[in-house]
Design an enzyme around this catalytic site. Sequence first.
Site, PDB file in Angstrom:
ATOM      1  N   GLY A  46     -87.657 -52.858-108.757  1.00  0.00           N
ATOM      2  CA  GLY A  46     -86.873 -54.066-108.476  1.00  0.00           C
ATOM      3  C   GLY A  46     -85.389 -53.773-108.345  1.00  0.00           C
ATOM      4  O   GLY A  46     -84.707 -54.287-107.456  1.00  0.00           O
ATOM      5  N   ARG A  96     -90.709 -42.113-117.508  1.00  0.00           N
ATOM      6  CA  ARG A  96     -89.496 -42.880-117.854  1.00  0.00           C
ATOM      7  C   ARG A  96     -88.849 -42.388-119.143  1.00  0.00           C
ATOM      8  O   ARG A  96     -87.632 -42.461-119.291  1.00  0.00           O
ATOM      9  CB  ARG A  96     -89.831 -44.376-117.945  1.00  0.00           C
ATOM     10  N   LYS A 142     -94.838 -58.129-100.763  1.00  0.00           N
ATOM     11  CA  LYS A 142     -93.853 -59.170-100.446  1.00  0.00           C
ATOM     12  C   LYS A 142     -92.979 -58.766 -99.270  1.00  0.00           C
ATOM     13  O   LYS A 142     -92.551 -57.619 -99.165  1.00  0.00           O
ATOM     14  CB  LYS A 142     -92.957 -59.430-101.661  1.00  0.00           C
ATOM     15  N   GLY A 194     -91.432 -48.246-108.603  1.00  0.00           N
ATOM     16  CA  GLY A 194     -92.648 -49.057-108.528  1.00  0.00           C
ATOM     17  C   GLY A 194     -93.788 -48.311-107.855  1.00  0.00           C
ATOM     18  O   GLY A 194     -94.006 -47.123-108.094  1.00  0.00           O
TER      19      GLY A 194
END
Length: 391
Positions: free
Chosen positions: A371, A36, A197, A348
């Site tokens: 996200g 990152r 999820k 992610g």
Amino acid sequence: MNKKTIADIDPKGKRVFVRVDFNVPLEGNRITDDTRIRAALPTLQALLARGAALIVASHLGRPKGKVKPELSLSPVAKRLAELLGCPVTMLSDCVGEEVEAAVAAMQPGAVVMLENLRFHPEEESGDEQFAQQLAKLADIYVNDAFGTAHRAHASTAVIAKFLPAVAGLLVEKETAMLTRVLESRERPFVAILGGVKAKIGVIENLMTKVDTLIIGGGMSYTFLKAQGKEIGRSVFDEEHFELAKQILARAAKEGPKLLLPTDVVVTTELSESAQRRVVSVEAIPADWMGADIGPETGKLFAEEIAGAKRLVWNGPMGVFEISALAAGTRAVAEAVAQSGAMSVVGGGDSAAAIEQMGFGDKVTHVCTGGGASLEFLEGKELPGIAALQDR
């Protein structure tokens, strides 16, 4: 993207507040993955080359509005200085007189790093006064934190009310790649969704766009149960169970082609040493849990991926952190890498998996934000991007 970028501003002699996403994994003071930080270098280097002074700001971890020394950005400032090849002054806070004095003394080419923004509860609550305090430090605001662009926090969206606000090169690249993969006319278009999820919003948005929808990982058990199958102790998303039934019915009637696992690796517990076996999805034992797709499913998914011209992948196929449960994710990663398709891997876990397995350079683009990329795929407007100035 119809938003202004750093190409549309003149930063010479200006103090530029750059919001980055340096939420990197740490072991003590050691950064275990600096991806990152590297991803933001082109923006920082471009601004420095054009005579700016940089105020670099990020969050790290989840301190929940309290000062936690183990979540200080000091190790990050040190690594940034190494990568930029110039000094980076670490400040003790992100607002206040001391910070204001340090920033006021900056000359063009200087770089300071603010302390963890989330040490202040006002950051996550999107407090206007806090955003104004941050804005007071600079002449221009640049958002290059794609990983937090889906959050309406003080430093990601609210600050843009008080300064000329533009996108950094990473944000521009991320949005361009996601837009391109969604809007290109190349077919077939295949979406692979995994993780725990049930990404119902993403599925609903992609159903009208893709030719094939592949569902694996923890979320697949909710769909298998919706088909009336026994899923034992596997992950189950009760909240979205009825919606999963509706999606299956809709896919059967109108398309797209929807692929679910045909066999899975079941285990008694999530550990390297636990008992495991491969079973058909018709035969999951009541006291076991599914933890990876099986080899037959891996082949089925890989065949579908091989024919794709466009691919989106978000979420692993199993608990890939446990090496014995990583085969399904590896099979998909390998198939995506070999497909030759325009391929975008969401951030992610799927980004971590494809990098860890050595296929990162074989795909078109790996997103830095999990996200944010999911919400983009869902068709939502991201607050951190919506707040920037229009072209």
